[in-house]
Design a protein around this motif. Structure first.
Motif, PDB file in Angstrom:
ATOM      1  N   TYR A  38      -9.430 -15.261   3.763  1.00 55.49           N
ATOM      2  CA  TYR A  38      -9.234 -16.641   4.199  1.00 55.49           C
ATOM      3  C   TYR A  38      -8.347 -17.366   3.195  1.00 55.49           C
ATOM      4  O   TYR A  38      -8.424 -17.124   1.985  1.00 55.49           O
ATOM      5  N   LYS A  39      -7.528 -18.298   3.702  1.00 51.66           N
ATOM      6  CA  LYS A  39      -6.824 -19.237   2.833  1.00 51.66           C
ATOM      7  C   LYS A  39      -6.847 -20.604   3.492  1.00 51.66           C
ATOM      8  O   LYS A  39      -6.269 -20.807   4.569  1.00 51.66           O
ATOM      9  N   ILE A  40      -7.512 -21.556   2.834  1.00 48.66           N
ATOM     10  CA  ILE A  40      -7.610 -22.926   3.310  1.00 48.66           C
ATOM     11  C   ILE A  40      -6.865 -23.826   2.340  1.00 48.66           C
ATOM     12  O   ILE A  40      -7.126 -23.793   1.128  1.00 48.66           O
ATOM     13  N   PHE A  41      -5.931 -24.624   2.843  1.00 50.62           N
ATOM     14  CA  PHE A  41      -5.258 -25.639   2.039  1.00 50.62           C
ATOM     15  C   PHE A  41      -5.901 -26.986   2.351  1.00 50.62           C
ATOM     16  O   PHE A  41      -5.958 -27.397   3.514  1.00 50.62           O
ATOM     17  N   GLY A  42      -6.365 -27.681   1.315  1.00 50.04           N
ATOM     18  CA  GLY A  42      -6.980 -28.976   1.536  1.00 50.04           C
ATOM     19  C   GLY A  42      -8.292 -29.106   0.798  1.00 50.04           C
ATOM     20  O   GLY A  42      -8.668 -28.241   0.000  1.00 50.04           O
ATOM     21  N   PRO A  43      -9.022 -30.183   1.083  1.00 52.07           N
ATOM     22  CA  PRO A  43     -10.274 -30.442   0.352  1.00 52.07           C
ATOM     23  C   PRO A  43     -11.398 -29.511   0.775  1.00 52.07           C
ATOM     24  O   PRO A  43     -11.447 -29.050   1.918  1.00 52.07           O
ATOM     25  N   GLN A  44     -12.287 -29.223  -0.139  1.00 48.16           N
ATOM     26  CA  GLN A  44     -13.497 -28.437   0.097  1.00 48.16           C
ATOM     27  C   GLN A  44     -13.226 -27.127   0.852  1.00 48.16           C
ATOM     28  O   GLN A  44     -13.835 -26.842   1.877  1.00 48.16           O
ATOM     29  N   PRO A  45     -12.313 -26.306   0.359  1.00 48.22           N
ATOM     30  CA  PRO A  45     -11.946 -25.084   1.095  1.00 48.22           C
ATOM     31  C   PRO A  45     -13.102 -24.114   1.290  1.00 48.22           C
ATOM     32  O   PRO A  45     -13.219 -23.500   2.360  1.00 48.22           O
ATOM     33  N   THR A  46     -13.960 -23.962   0.282  1.00 49.01           N
ATOM     34  CA  THR A  46     -15.074 -23.016   0.412  1.00 49.01           C
ATOM     35  C   THR A  46     -16.040 -23.452   1.506  1.00 49.01           C
ATOM     36  O   THR A  46     -16.518 -22.626   2.302  1.00 49.01           O
ATOM     37  N   GLU A  47     -16.300 -24.740   1.577  1.00 48.84           N
ATOM     38  CA  GLU A  47     -17.173 -25.265   2.624  1.00 48.84           C
ATOM     39  C   GLU A  47     -16.544 -25.059   4.003  1.00 48.84           C
ATOM     40  O   GLU A  47     -17.224 -24.709   4.975  1.00 48.84           O
TER      41      GLU A  47
ATOM     42  N   ILE B 231     -11.034 -28.153  11.493  1.00 43.62           N
ATOM     43  CA  ILE B 231     -10.504 -28.024  10.136  1.00 43.62           C
ATOM     44  C   ILE B 231      -9.429 -29.085   9.890  1.00 43.62           C
ATOM     45  O   ILE B 231      -9.383 -29.720   8.821  1.00 43.62           O
ATOM     46  N   LYS B 232      -8.573 -29.311  10.888  1.00 44.52           N
ATOM     47  CA  LYS B 232      -7.550 -30.356  10.753  1.00 44.52           C
ATOM     48  C   LYS B 232      -8.193 -31.725  10.593  1.00 44.52           C
ATOM     49  O   LYS B 232      -7.727 -32.560   9.818  1.00 44.52           O
ATOM     50  N   ALA B 233      -9.269 -31.969  11.358  1.00 41.81           N
ATOM     51  CA  ALA B 233      -9.965 -33.256  11.270  1.00 41.81           C
ATOM     52  C   ALA B 233     -10.545 -33.491   9.885  1.00 41.81           C
ATOM     53  O   ALA B 233     -10.735 -34.643   9.462  1.00 41.81           O
ATOM     54  N   ALA B 234     -10.825 -32.417   9.159  1.00 43.94           N
ATOM     55  CA  ALA B 234     -11.345 -32.529   7.791  1.00 43.94           C
ATOM     56  C   ALA B 234     -10.225 -32.690   6.774  1.00 43.94           C
ATOM     57  O   ALA B 234     -10.470 -32.710   5.566  1.00 43.94           O
ATOM     58  N   GLY B 235      -8.964 -32.779   7.260  1.00 43.52           N
ATOM     59  CA  GLY B 235      -7.828 -32.977   6.366  1.00 43.52           C
ATOM     60  C   GLY B 235      -7.321 -31.714   5.716  1.00 43.52           C
ATOM     61  O   GLY B 235      -6.669 -31.771   4.667  1.00 43.52           O
ATOM     62  N   ALA B 236      -7.597 -30.563   6.327  1.00 44.92           N
ATOM     63  CA  ALA B 236      -7.204 -29.282   5.732  1.00 44.92           C
ATOM     64  C   ALA B 236      -6.430 -28.438   6.749  1.00 44.92           C
ATOM     65  O   ALA B 236      -6.347 -28.771   7.934  1.00 44.92           O
TER      66      ALA B 236
END
Length: 354
Positions: free
Chosen positions: A10-19, A33-38
């Motif tokens: 996995y690769k998440i760009f943005g806040p709280q990626p592990t969550e 995920i977009k709604a969470a700003g990531a």
């Protein structure tokens, strides 16, 4: 030789990626995920590339393929998951260990050549060896050998600006070959070239790897290129790998409507081969010259249009596998791509690359 295995990457760009990884694992979609700003650039990617295999990752801009390849050599750190090179997880390596791994096991060929304009062709080809601390004489020897392999013998003292785009990409390929690593990562390596040069470079790569047996992971947005080069192809959409298979498997058995839409305009005559429609038979018909099992159907069709008789098919050891009939060729070329879902085929979207 080296193999590469990717496990639940996995690769998440943005806040709280592990969550957000936990939310994706629990069934969250990209909109959440977009709604969470990531941005979820790569989601739960798993595959294995065998020694000597050419594995193509195919996807449009925004599918996550560029992010994926940068995690394979440690340029990006995954949010979660593993990348194993020869069984060793590189995601936990220190910076010096990563540099050593790249120098010894994994080279990269870039889309826009990444050559040094002030260095000669020979010096560019030997650069990877130079930063490894190899002696000057050995650098020159290996760089000259690599340039000869890619057809640039005699161009060693020229500079990049004196070369065509195709020749500059050959220098980039020679640099990767000179490093003598087992794995080549190729990120849209031919996409900046015009169609004729692109075809030549594809031929060059196929011929080279038939001799050298490198493990190649090749990134592209061009489906025809993917199907021409790949022993297997991974289709990516919105960060996820939606199907992995041979070109023929993807063409004949698309995993979903998105893949079916993607492949519906592919030239089947250039992808399908004699092996896919051979009818088993112990001996060849008398008087007919055999064809290799990887012969494209386009070539079979041309031969059969002149003389409509079964053609014997042989394997690499020249053992008879069976015959291909004109009726089988016609049926395979006329077959429609099967629809997978109940509704219309999925739209193919394109977004900014990640």
């Amino acid at each position: 030789m080296t193999s590469v295995r990717v496990e639940r990457l996995y690769k998440i760009f943005g806040p709280q990626p592990t969550e957000l990884v936990r939310r994706l694992e629990a069934g969250a979609d990209q909109e959440e995920i977009k709604a969470a700003g990531a941005t979820a650039a790569v989601v739960d990617a798993s595959f294995e590339v065998g020694e000597g295999e050419t594995f193509v990752v195919m996807g449009l801009s925004g599918s996550g393929k560029s992010t994926l390849i940068r995690m394979l050599n440690g340029l990006l750190t995954p949010t979660s998951g593993q990348v194993l090179v020869d069984g060793e997880d590189i995601t936990g390596m220190s910076a010096p260990a990563l540099r050593a791994m790249r120098q010894q096991k994994m080279s990269m060929v870039f889309q826009h050549f990444a050559l040094f304009p002030h260095r000669t062709v020979l010096d560019n080809a030997g650069y990877g060896l130079q930063i490894r601390g190899t002696s000057k004489s050995e650098i020159n020897e290996q760089a000259r050998e690599a340039l000869s392999l890619v057809g640039l013998e005699g161009w060693e003292e020229r500079y990049p600006q004196q070369l065509s785009g195709g020749m500059r990409q050959r220098v980039g390929l020679a640099r990767a070959l000179a490093a003598q690593t087992d794995v080549l990562l190729m990120d849209e390596a031919f996409s900046a070239l015009d169609p004729l040069i692109k075809r030549e470079m594809q031929d060059q790569l196929l011929n080279l790897n038939a001799k050298l047996g490198k493990t190649i992971i090749f990134i592209t947005h061009d489906l025809n290129e993917a199907m021409r080069l790949g022993d297997r192809v991974a289709m990516m959409r919105a960060g996820r790998i939606v199907q992995v298979g041979t070109a023929e498997q993807i063409l004949n058995e698309p995993a979903d409507d998105y893949v079916a839409t993607f492949v519906k305009d592919v030239d089947r005559s250039r992808v399908l081969t004699a092996a896919s429609i051979v009818e088993p038979q112990a001996t060849a018909p008398p008087g007919e010259d055999p064809v290799p099992s990887d012969t494209p159907m386009a070539d079979l069709f041309t031969r059969m249009s002149a003389r409509a008789v079964p053609v014997p098919v042989v394997d690499e050891q020249q053992r008879v596998l069976g015959v291909v009939t004109p009726a089988a060729v016609f049926k395979a070329l006329c077959r429609e791509v099967p629809a997978v879902g109940d509704g219309e085929h999925a739209e193919i979207e394109e977004a900014s690359d990640v």
